[in-house]
Design an enzyme around this catalytic site. Sequence first.
Site, PDB file in Angstrom:
ATOM      1  N   ASP A  98       7.060  37.853 -51.550  1.00 25.76           N
ATOM      2  CA  ASP A  98       6.165  38.060 -52.692  1.00 25.76           C
ATOM      3  C   ASP A  98       6.763  39.143 -53.588  1.00 25.76           C
ATOM      4  O   ASP A  98       7.099  40.233 -53.111  1.00 25.76           O
ATOM      5  CB  ASP A  98       4.787  38.521 -52.181  1.00 25.76           C
ATOM      6  N   ASP A 200       4.103  37.544 -58.333  1.00 23.35           N
ATOM      7  CA  ASP A 200       2.708  37.965 -58.382  1.00 23.35           C
ATOM      8  C   ASP A 200       2.244  38.372 -59.783  1.00 23.35           C
ATOM      9  O   ASP A 200       2.916  39.171 -60.445  1.00 23.35           O
ATOM     10  CB  ASP A 200       2.566  39.178 -57.442  1.00 23.35           C
ATOM     11  N   GLU A 257       2.987  32.972 -60.148  1.00 14.08           N
ATOM     12  CA  GLU A 257       1.530  33.002 -60.197  1.00 14.08           C
ATOM     13  C   GLU A 257       1.183  33.264 -61.652  1.00 14.08           C
ATOM     14  O   GLU A 257       1.145  34.404 -62.107  1.00 14.08           O
ATOM     15  CB  GLU A 257       0.934  34.102 -59.323  1.00 14.08           C
ATOM     16  N   HIS A 329      -4.455  32.981 -50.438  1.00 14.74           N
ATOM     17  CA  HIS A 329      -5.078  34.199 -49.888  1.00 14.74           C
ATOM     18  C   HIS A 329      -6.079  34.837 -50.836  1.00 14.74           C
ATOM     19  O   HIS A 329      -6.756  35.803 -50.478  1.00 14.74           O
ATOM     20  CB  HIS A 329      -3.971  35.210 -49.559  1.00 14.74           C
ATOM     21  N   ASP A 330      -6.140  34.306 -52.076  1.00 13.97           N
ATOM     22  CA  ASP A 330      -7.083  34.845 -53.074  1.00 13.97           C
ATOM     23  C   ASP A 330      -8.292  33.945 -53.259  1.00 13.97           C
ATOM     24  O   ASP A 330      -9.178  34.278 -54.054  1.00 13.97           O
ATOM     25  CB  ASP A 330      -6.406  34.936 -54.461  1.00 13.97           C
TER      26      ASP A 330
HETATM   27  O1  TEU Z   1      -3.462  37.911 -57.945  1.00 14.08           O
HETATM   28  C1  TEU Z   1      -3.577  38.031 -59.370  1.00 14.08           C
HETATM   29  C2  TEU Z   1      -4.964  37.732 -59.744  1.00 14.08           C
HETATM   30  O2  TEU Z   1      -5.890  38.166 -59.118  1.00 14.08           O
HETATM   31  C3  TEU Z   1      -5.169  36.897 -60.895  1.00 14.08           C
HETATM   32  O3  TEU Z   1      -6.277  36.028 -60.726  1.00 14.08           O
HETATM   33  C4  TEU Z   1      -5.385  37.875 -62.048  1.00 14.08           C
HETATM   34  O4  TEU Z   1      -6.748  38.164 -62.149  1.00 14.08           O
HETATM   35  C5  TEU Z   1      -4.821  37.215 -63.283  1.00 14.08           C
HETATM   36  O5  TEU Z   1      -3.422  37.441 -63.181  1.00 14.08           O
HETATM   37  C6  TEU Z   1      -5.373  37.853 -64.536  1.00 14.08           C
HETATM   38  O6  TEU Z   1      -5.014  39.166 -64.572  1.00 14.08           O
HETATM   39  C7  TEU Z   1      -2.321  38.559 -57.412  1.00 14.08           C
HETATM   40  C8  TEU Z   1      -2.397  38.491 -55.887  1.00 14.08           C
HETATM   41  O7  TEU Z   1      -2.385  37.115 -55.473  1.00 14.08           O
HETATM   42  C9  TEU Z   1      -3.663  39.199 -55.442  1.00 14.08           C
HETATM   43  O8  TEU Z   1      -3.828  39.086 -54.020  1.00 14.08           O
HETATM   44  C10 TEU Z   1      -3.547  40.659 -55.839  1.00 14.08           C
HETATM   45  O9  TEU Z   1      -4.781  41.311 -55.547  1.00 14.08           O
HETATM   46  C11 TEU Z   1      -3.257  40.798 -57.339  1.00 14.08           C
HETATM   47  O10 TEU Z   1      -2.264  39.909 -57.836  1.00 14.08           O
HETATM   48  C12 TEU Z   1      -2.721  42.185 -57.621  1.00 14.08           C
HETATM   49  O11 TEU Z   1      -1.418  42.273 -57.093  1.00 14.08           O
END
Ligand code: TEU
Length: 557
Positions: A98, A200, A257, A329-330
């Site tokens: 990651d 990420d 992501e 995981h989210d």
């Molecule tokens: O997730 C990013 C995330 O939460 C997105 O839905 C975010 O809200 C979007 O980019 C708009 O800003 C990643 C990881 O998967 C998560 O587990 C972490 O908590 C987060 O980033 C911070 O690293």
Amino acid sequence: MQKKWWHGKTAYQIYPKSFYDANGDGIGDLRGVIEKLDYLQELGVEIVWLSPIYCSPLADQGYDISDYYNIDPRFGTMAEMDELIAKAKERGIGIVMDLVVNHCSDEHEWFRKACQDPDGPYGKFFYIVDRDGEHLPCNWRSAFGGSVWEPLPGHPDKLYLHTFHKKQPDLNWENPAMREEIYKMINWWLDKGLAGFRIDAIINIKKVLPFRDFPADRADGLCSISTMNYHAKGIGEFLGEMAERCFNPHNAFTAGEVFYVSDDRLPDFIGDHGYFSSMFDFNETLCNASEKGWYDQKPITPEQYKACCFESQAKVADFGFMSNIIENHDEPRGVSRYIPAGECTVRGKKMLGGLNFLLRGLPFIYQGQELGMENMAVSSIDEVDDISARDEYQVALNAGCTQQEALAAVNMFSRDNARTPYQWDDGPNAGFTTGTPWLHVNPNCKEINLAAQRNDPDSVYQFYRKLIKLRKNADLEDALIYGITVPYRVEQKNLMAYFRQGEQHKVLVLGNFQPQAQTVPLPGAVKKILLNNCGTAAITGDTAELEGYQLLVLEMA
Ligand code: TEU
Ligand code: CA
């Protein structure tokens, strides 16, 4: 579209903290992953993404990195990381880590040096501004609630920016010196033999500058960070530079992501010469999302799920590969989210899995999805670990929800749902640990666990093995890997059906997304039944009688 080494593979996401605890301290670890490599090989996956295991205070479960060059002792050692990469490679499995570079931890030495000397070189690694009384530079809301602005430790006259938790200060990508440090780190890891990275929250690295407000979307006077994402321009400069300096020279697999990218920009992101190899399809996870918060998000229906999948497939068509998921995981467990309440059966779990898995793109299975693991409801907010869920609970209360209503929203969307320990068997702690698990184990592990499914030909686990094997069938590569998705009988309610149209082969996937049977006219003769989640297939002439939640995969003549 150029063929790539990873196109025909199946990917698997491991959340190490909840996968397997080899040393009995209640926390999943690298040794645990190494010990389960034979299992992963048996399942048939060939790309494995590990959620972060770098040094971290775990304020956001490792997505707050305090040392990019070392493994957190709670997860293991660098020697074990090297051992994992090597032993995975022996089994034909590439390890993907990651890449969390929108922010680091406030315990990272860069941020410590920035606090010591905000005007020095490391101060410029972050977004640090002078305070202007009570006025904030902008009204953006952190993804975990509250303003993105926090007083800089030791400097009450200064503020720093954090898109996520206040212990996750955003790195300033406008600073070339900071970018050079990131590229050096990426290349160091790729030189160690990683197959690539999942990247990420990367859409957040480009900010709207100078900082400015956007219309408030809640009573708190703040706006979602996604609004800023929509307006930010020029991220391609950074993403293209990172690809040229790091990923491309290593022929690395990368999955971004990425949220909130307009359709016209998709080729820039995942085309043949895109910033990334692939990006996750979040269309289904974002369906019915509300800026107000989880409490205002309605469950997705099968018809909406179908429409979201087909919309994403049409957007990318044949110029790129999305990474297809039903969970991660989210997100909550896919079978608890996309199968209507009260209808979640083994047959439905197989159908949902097959419908998503056989779409065009790279299938990403999340740990436990192959068992049909489900959400775990809690009875009090005190049982919740997830910082995002705890924020959303308060958001719901602030909006006037009762505690019961707020908890219902948390139970539906909490990230803890996917983070309960992997269910290996029906023994203590589901065989995850001999110690005390860091997060509660789902009590349904007595029924849902690998040991109970491994030798059951009708289990969800064995169905996923069949799906993976089918997708590896070289004779059908033109259809199942490169064939475009062509929806079939879209107007037929709760039927999710589509062709995978190849140059030599045409495969028809039929999913009856309801408990009631339904009849489906077939577009021609069936050459072969490739997969069926029921014992029988009622095909007579040009009609298929589908049982409730039946999945049929047909090679058409
Ligand atoms: O997730 C990013 C995330 O939460 C997105 O839905 C975010 O809200 C979007 O980019 C708009 O800003 C990643 C990881 O998967 C998560 O587990 C972490 O908590 C987060 O980033 C911070 O690293
Ligand atoms: Ca452990």
